[in-house]
Each structure stands twice: as structure tokens, then as C-alpha cells.
Design a protein around this motif. Sequence first.
Motif, short mmCIF file in Angstrom:
data_model
loop_
_atom_site.label_atom_id
_atom_site.label_comp_id
_atom_site.label_asym_id
_atom_site.label_seq_id
_atom_site.Cartn_x
_atom_site.Cartn_y
_atom_site.Cartn_z
N GLU A 1 21.66 -7.85 -14.58
CA GLU A 1 21.84 -7.42 -12.73
C GLU A 1 20.72 -7.85 -12.38
N THR A 2 20.27 -8.87 -11.15
CA THR A 2 19.30 -9.20 -11.09
C THR A 2 18.99 -9.56 -9.31
N ARG A 3 20.34 -8.46 -8.32
CA ARG A 3 19.56 -8.48 -6.87
C ARG A 3 18.78 -7.55 -6.89
N PHE A 4 18.28 -8.08 -5.72
CA PHE A 4 17.09 -6.93 -5.08
C PHE A 4 17.78 -5.75 -4.66
N TRP A 5 18.93 -5.34 -4.16
CA TRP A 5 19.53 -3.65 -3.47
C TRP A 5 20.54 -3.17 -4.53
N THR A 6 19.95 -2.11 -3.69
CA THR A 6 21.12 -0.83 -4.74
C THR A 6 21.49 -0.03 -3.40
N VAL A 7 22.94 0.19 -3.34
CA VAL A 7 23.79 0.68 -2.22
C VAL A 7 24.23 2.65 -3.25
N LEU B 1 12.23 -6.68 3.18
CA LEU B 1 12.92 -6.37 4.57
C LEU B 1 13.67 -6.61 5.65
N GLY B 2 12.38 -7.17 6.33
CA GLY B 2 12.81 -7.72 7.95
C GLY B 2 13.60 -8.82 7.80
N GLU B 3 13.35 -9.52 6.56
CA GLU B 3 14.74 -11.10 6.62
C GLU B 3 16.27 -9.47 6.17
N THR B 4 16.09 -8.95 5.29
CA THR B 4 17.33 -8.62 5.23
C THR B 4 18.06 -7.20 7.03
N ASP C 1 22.69 -14.66 0.10
CA ASP C 1 21.55 -15.86 0.86
C ASP C 1 20.30 -15.38 0.74
N VAL C 2 19.86 -14.06 1.04
CA VAL C 2 19.28 -13.31 1.36
C VAL C 2 17.49 -13.34 0.36
N SER C 3 16.77 -13.50 0.37
CA SER C 3 16.03 -13.84 -0.65
C SER C 3 14.68 -13.47 -0.29
#
Length: 384
Positions: A49-55, A73-76, A126-128
Motif C-alpha cells: 500500500e502506497t496511498r497517502f490516505w486511509t478511511v 490537504l488543500g488538494e484533497t 490523481d491527487v498527489s
Amino acid sequence: MPDGSIGIEYMGLVYPIARAGRVSLDGRWCYSSEAPVCLDEVDAPLNGETRFWTVDRSGTRPYLFINGSEALLGETLSTFARAKIPVEHHGPSFRESASGLLHDWFLRLDVASAPSDWELEQLLADVSEPAVETDAASPELLMARLRRDHERLGTRLIAAERELANTLATADVKEAELARTRDEADRSKQRLETEAAFLRAGLEALRSEGAAGDEVALADLRTRVDLLSTDRDDALAAWTRAEEIAAQLRLSLEAAHAELTEAAVRPNSPVATGRRQGRADTELQTVMRVLLPGIELVRGSTDFILTEIEDRRDLYGKLRLLVDHPVSVGGKRVHAANGWLEVHMSTGRGRDGRLYYKKREQGWSVLVSDKAAQANDFQWLKTQ
């Protein structure tokens, strides 16, 4: 590790690996001698897992946790706004997620319109982390950075004021002790000098009256004079040490004043959110000190109260009842956590708040949290 799981050695202790190849420092651990098999260092996370978020959907409201910069955070937030997905609240993360890990930011989503995990995968694919220069940042991002810096400086200012108050109180106590020591030293010095003068006068009188032949009496007088001189020297040394302590206290007081002045000057761009946060923290500290003596908030209770509890009347009522009549609180014992009791409370949005308390030598230790963090809270309570 002894139970067969894989861990990582850090500062002489071995900790278990949590999700995404991370290490949880708040859970169980063992000594290096108990985990003798050493493996090669891994090059990538164990589960890929390499994603920057978790729910986290374990509580009454879903939370999206983000690891990254404020620009990320602003991009998200911009992505959620373009997709017309409402975000109830967002900001720095002060507590652990259900995975037991700490994250940089949190977004609290609406229950009715929260996207599914698959929708989040598509939405944030596509958010990074933005690769932009500081000068090219958007006004919204700059405002978010300024707001967070202001909140941090406000927190530092409150901490500096508390430290200054403690320093002033300590200085007053030390100054009173120093004054008493100085007075005692002066009185001892005068008394010893007076007694030494009388003894010297008596010795001279004996010599003048022809009693020089009485060697025993003369030797006794000389011994007494020497002892009194030693006592006088000790008193002078104690007085000198007291003066040195007074000088150190004055330097500490000047340093505390300087730090308070610096902290008060820095936040020169006040933000309404920062002022409200400072007032809320001041209110909470005043209530705890004046109305709830003996209550000690532990772990992240203060931050949770300031950010997650919208109506504190139920919390204050239970804490006051804990001070006046603990039996009436009606808490139940926490399994495997020695001495800890649990009671439900309202956060202003629902009955998902949790209050854990334990009797200590003078007063109560209290942890304020919610149902979403219950598993991690239980693990921490077992270690206390």
C-alpha cells in the motif's frame, strides 16, 4: 517476535509492524534478546500500500486521515469540493485512527453523503503531493498555513504563560526561603561573633591575672574559640550559597519574561479561529482549576475536548459529580484495565463520547475520548 509475528528493532526494543509497513510504538513490545532472529531490511511496505490516505468508518461519522503536507490537504479539499462532497470539519489530527497510527490531517465526512472506499479510490487516484514553489502556492493554501502557524503560536503562548506563572510561584517560594536563610545566617553570625568576643576577653583576662599556668583551662578555651570560628565560617558559606541561588532564580525569571514577550509578539496576524481556540483552551483550564480540582486530564483528552465536543455541559456535570460524589457517576469496570471505570457521555452530537476515570492518590485521572477510539484507548489503559 515471541508470538511469531514480525517486528522492527528501534532503540533497543522490538515493536510489531502495523498496517502499510508502519510500526506501532503504543502497542506491545519485547526486548531484542527475546526476538533473536534478524531479517534483512525490507525495501517496500509489506502489503504494497502506497496511498497517502486511509478511511475510518468505525465511529458515528466516517473520518478520512491524510499523511502529507498542508498543500496535499488543500488538494484533497479542492477535489472534494469539485465533486460536491461535503466536508463537515477538517484540521490537524490529534488522536489515533482505528489502525493505531497517528496521521497528519483529518476530514470528517457527512454520514449520508460519504463516498464508499471504491469511490474514494477513483476520486483520489490523481491527487498527489503538489510539486510547487512556496511563492507559487495558492492564497487558500497560504491562509491555511498561516492559520495553523497562528494556532501553534497561540498554543506556545499559553504554555509560556503557564510556565511563567509556575516560575513566578517557584521564585516567590525560593525568595521567601532565601530571606529566611539570610536572616538565620545573620543571626548566627552575630551570636557566634559575640560569643567568640566574650571568650577572647575571658582568655585575655585569665592571662592578665597570672592564670597562664592553668594550661587545661587555656586549652579548653582555645578549643571553644576554634569551634565557634568554624560555626561562623559555615554560616557565612550557607549565606553565600543562598545568594547564588537568588541570582539563579533572577536569571530564570528574566528568561521566562523574555520567552513570554517573544511568544506574545510572534502571532502578529490574528485569525478568528486561533482566538477562539485560545479562548476555549483558557476556559477549559479555568474550569478545571477552579471548579474541578483534583481532576487530571491524561493522554490527548484536552485536544479531544477542544476539537470534538460541541456541548460540554454533560462532560462538566459528570466531572463535577466525580469530585463531589464518585459513587453516583455509575461507571462500569473496564476489562483487563486495573482500576479504570467507564461511563458514556454526550459530545453534543450524540452519545458516542466515553469518559474513563481512575482513582489516584489525590484526585482522579481522567481520559476523555469517543467510541471510535475505544480499542486503542483500552490498549493504553491496560498499561497504566
